[in-house]
Design an enzyme around this catalytic site. Structure first.
Site, PDB file in Angstrom:
ATOM      1  N   TYR B  46       0.856  -1.177   0.000  1.00  0.00           N
ATOM      2  CA  TYR B  46       0.000   0.000   0.000  1.00  0.00           C
ATOM      3  C   TYR B  46       0.894   1.228   0.000  1.00  0.00           C
ATOM      4  CZ  TYR B  46      -4.235   2.668   0.996  1.00  0.00           C
ATOM      5  OH  TYR B  46      -5.275   3.554   0.917  1.00  0.00           O
ATOM      6  N   LYS B 101     -21.072 -20.279  -9.276  1.00  0.00           N
ATOM      7  CA  LYS B 101     -20.353 -20.166 -10.542  1.00  0.00           C
ATOM      8  C   LYS B 101     -18.913 -19.721 -10.292  1.00  0.00           C
ATOM      9  CE  LYS B 101     -20.981 -19.963 -15.146  1.00  0.00           C
ATOM     10  NZ  LYS B 101     -21.886 -20.763 -15.977  1.00  0.00           N
ATOM     11  N   GLU B 143     -24.442 -13.900 -16.838  1.00  0.00           N
ATOM     12  CA  GLU B 143     -25.144 -15.105 -16.409  1.00  0.00           C
ATOM     13  C   GLU B 143     -26.618 -14.820 -16.187  1.00  0.00           C
ATOM     14  OE1 GLU B 143     -23.044 -17.682 -16.029  1.00  0.00           O
ATOM     15  OE2 GLU B 143     -24.481 -19.188 -15.410  1.00  0.00           O
ATOM     16  N   ALA B 202     -35.903 -21.918 -29.281  1.00  0.00           N
ATOM     17  CA  ALA B 202     -35.166 -20.800 -29.878  1.00  0.00           C
ATOM     18  C   ALA B 202     -34.867 -19.753 -28.813  1.00  0.00           C
ATOM     19  CB  ALA B 202     -35.949 -20.202 -31.042  1.00  0.00           C
ATOM     20  N   GLY B 203     -34.362 -20.221 -27.678  1.00  0.00           N
ATOM     21  CA  GLY B 203     -33.910 -19.318 -26.620  1.00  0.00           C
ATOM     22  C   GLY B 203     -32.424 -19.066 -26.772  1.00  0.00           C
ATOM     23  N   ALA B 205     -29.772 -20.527 -25.740  1.00  0.00           N
ATOM     24  CA  ALA B 205     -28.877 -21.644 -26.048  1.00  0.00           C
ATOM     25  C   ALA B 205     -28.894 -21.976 -27.544  1.00  0.00           C
ATOM     26  CB  ALA B 205     -29.267 -22.868 -25.231  1.00  0.00           C
ATOM     27  N   ASN B 336     -21.968 -27.282 -19.383  1.00  0.00           N
ATOM     28  CA  ASN B 336     -21.193 -26.053 -19.594  1.00  0.00           C
ATOM     29  C   ASN B 336     -19.922 -26.008 -18.765  1.00  0.00           C
ATOM     30  OD1 ASN B 336     -23.683 -25.547 -20.692  1.00  0.00           O
ATOM     31  ND2 ASN B 336     -23.640 -23.364 -20.182  1.00  0.00           N
TER      32      ASN B 336
END
Lengths: 172, 446
Positions: B46, B101, B143, B202-203, B205, B336
């Site tokens: 510092y 995550k 996310e 059709a989202g 992903a 994933n």
């Protein structure tokens, strides 16, 4: 980021390699043109509930188109990919009683099928329409679109048009 | 979508999650990585010593990647608008998920990830918040942001930031799907090009998967995509509406489905080679009759969690040869977590400016190659998470792709990037085992 395997073309449509032809509508085209006109009206409904489309829109559109074809003060241009009508532009001559210039060519309907967009077809159609309307006596070209339709707004502004009127509406 | 979050069995892990979360009160924390030999050291770490470092960085801001932890720091950002399958539960509700995550990033990727759910009023506010974080970060993981907002946010941030921005629900799912698909095609004697691929749902992903497939060489005309209203095609009645409301789906409607198939899943699957379902509503969202219309040796992926769109047994009976799901209790888990820790490990190690689609494709290829070296079968098309050696391999592939694509601030050879990724990941594992051994991280209560 556009994937390379997407088909891109400017000279021809998805149906084949022949260029898309722009010409005045023929009587036999009325039904397919009416389909496209109804699509424009349905699209307008996305912008405002006061553009709710009537149930018999298709048959009304056909009458509307038939009465346009052959009328000396109206213009109906279509874009055709072979025998398929893929775009339509309808316009009519109108007098401007109080203003100079006093004759306008008003574009009332203009629609191109989604997969034929972004190929400069709209540009060609508005150019040809402007030239024909000028021949018919128009001193200015105007177009009628919903205020909320930003895509149409961008299209016209990019081509040197500016907003002249605002058209307000409400239920009484 | 497919990820680690599936409880197994659900009730048991839910109960434990509540008890343990209270016991530990947070899954990750900021910990020192420099020695404090005495309080005098603060004059180095510092003020006054640190001023010299600040001045150096001021003169060349990229030195922040060398003189601080920026290079290895990723923010896990959400607005809480679509958390797991729970919907819009708000940023506080999203915090435990983002912590989880961050923990996976740390343990599997050696990435210093910070959970950061934010309360924002608009898309624009979310975009400007994330952009404002750039000086502190080596990358951003978005996310659980609702569709189609997530597309605009990702596209804008990718274009406007000079660090990698990743939306796992899009790129992560697409990448790991592609990896599994490479090997499923191999097992069933097919090639990517020329295969007829149906994307059900059709989202975020599948919209991302479509784009990645096309980037990887599939002719978009060979892809058929279905949303809740059925097959997408250019003349569909609502396509103009899509142009205004969801331009990503609009693009798909225009470019896919060269044969102009109309109707529903029956029509789409007739003569199809591959089905990727990311639509939810399992286990009977897809019927045996529908799958039986596919070509022989069909490939079917059911990615919804925790309940796949169709159970593997039913799919096999309907004639599917390779079946993958998002679940760990069936073979072929499309997860994933196999990808994102390695993607960021590789991207951070070369100080990448972005994560290109090509980097994701190379990662998918490496993931596929790793499984292939161990012997493919219809029940093994993708590595499992316990095969942790796969992470540095994939990370090195990502680093190399970044270097090749001109997106690396620091050029490393494949060997160097592999070694670095290995060291970073081993470091995290060592820290965990040493913290546990020393009792600093206690075992959970009974």
């Amino acid at each position: 980021m556009t994937p390379q395997n997407r088909r891109k073309s400017s000279a021809s449509g998805p149906q084949g390699t022949t260029p898309i032809q722009i010409h005045r509508a023929l009587k036999g085209d009325a039904s397919s043109i009416a389909d496209l006109v109804v699509r424009t009206k349905r699209l307008n409904n996305e912008f405002d509930p006061l553009f709710a489309v009537v149930e018999d829109a298709k048959s009304r559109a056909e009458k509307y188109i038939v009465s346009t074809i052959g009328s000396p003060d109206k213009l109906l241009l279509v874009a055709a990919d072979g025998s398929k009508i893929v775009g339509v532009l309808r316009a009519e001559m109108r007098e401007r009683i109080f203003y100079d210039p006093h004759v306008e060519g008003l574009v009332t309907d203009f629609y191109i099928l989604p997969e034929y967009r972004r190929k400069a077809l709209g540009n060609q159609m508005i150019k040809q329409a402007s030239a024909k309307l000028k021949e018919m006596g128009a001193q200015i070209i105007v177009a009628d679109v919903p205020s909320q339709n930003e895509i149409a707004t961008r299209f016209y502004v990019k081509r040197g048009f500016r907003s002249l009127n605002q058209f307000f509406g409400k239920s009484p | 979508m497919a990820n680690l979050r599936k409880p197994k069995p659900a009730e048991d892990s839910s109960k434990k999650a509540l008890v343990y979360s209270k016991f530990y009160a947070g899954k990750v924390e900021v910990a020192p990585k420099v020695p404090v030999r005495s309080l005098d050291d603060f004059a180095i770490w510092y003020t006054p010593g640190v001023a010299a470092v600040s001045k150096a960085i001021e003169a060349d801001p990229d030195l922040s990647f060398d003189y601080t932890g920026r290079w290895n720091t990723v923010a896990v950002v959400t607005d809480g608008s679509r958390v797991l399958g729970l919907g819009k539960i708000g940023p506080e509700g999203a915090l435990p998920v983002m912590e989880g995550k961050a923990l996976i990033y740390n343990y599997l990727g050696g990435v210093n990830a910070i959970p950061l759910p934010v309360r924002v009023g608009s898309e624009e506010e979310l975009i400007s918040f994330v952009k404002a974080l750039e000086p502190s970060l080596g990358g951003v993981n978005l996310e659980d942001i609702e569709s189609p907002k997530c597309f605009e946010v990702l596209d804008r941030l990718r274009a406007e930031m000079k660090i990698p921005v990743w939306h796992d629900d899009q790129q992560g799912t697409a990448g790991v799907t592609l990896a599994a698909l490479y090997n499923a095609l191999e097992v069933t004697g097919r090639k990517l090009k020329g295969s007829r691929i149906v994307l059900f749902g059709a989202g975020s992903a599948n919209i991302a998967t479509e784009r990645l497939l096309v980037e990887a060489g599939v002719d978009s005309r060979d892809i058929v995509v279905l949303d809740t209203k059925g097959i997408l095609y250019p003349e569909r009645e609502d396509v103009d509406k899509l142009m205004l409301k969801n331009k990503w789906k609009y693009e798909i409607a225009i470019h896919t489905n060269g044969d102009r198939i109309t109707g529903g899943l029956e029509e789409a699957l007739e003569g199809a080679d591959v089905l990727v379902a990311a639509a939810g509503q399992g286990p009977d969202a897809i019927t045996r009759d529908q799958v039986s219309r596919m070509n022989k040796r069909a490939i079917t992926f059911f990615l919804a969690n925790p309940v796949p769109e169709m159970l593997p047994g039913a799919a096999h009976k309907a004639g599917a040869e390779v079946v993958a799901t998002g679940r760990s209790d069936y073979p072929n888990q499309v997860n994933n977590s196999l990808l994102f820790p390695a993607i960021f490990r590789g991207a951070l190690d070369v100080r990448a400016r972005t994560i290109t689609d090509q980097m994701v494709i190379d990662a998918a290829k490496e993931l596929a190659a790793f499984a292939k070296e161990r012997g493919l079968s219809k029940n093994y098309i993708i590595p499992t998470m316990v095969q942790w050696e796969v992470y540095p391999r994939v990370a090195a592939a990502v680093s190399q792709a970044a270097v090749r694509e001109g997106q690396a601030r620091r050029r490393l050879s494949r060997k160097e990037s592999f070694r670095m990724a290995m060291e970073m990941i081993e470091h995290s594992r060592k820290v965990m085992s040493s913290l546990r051994r020393s009792g600093i991280i206690r075992d959970p209560p009974e």
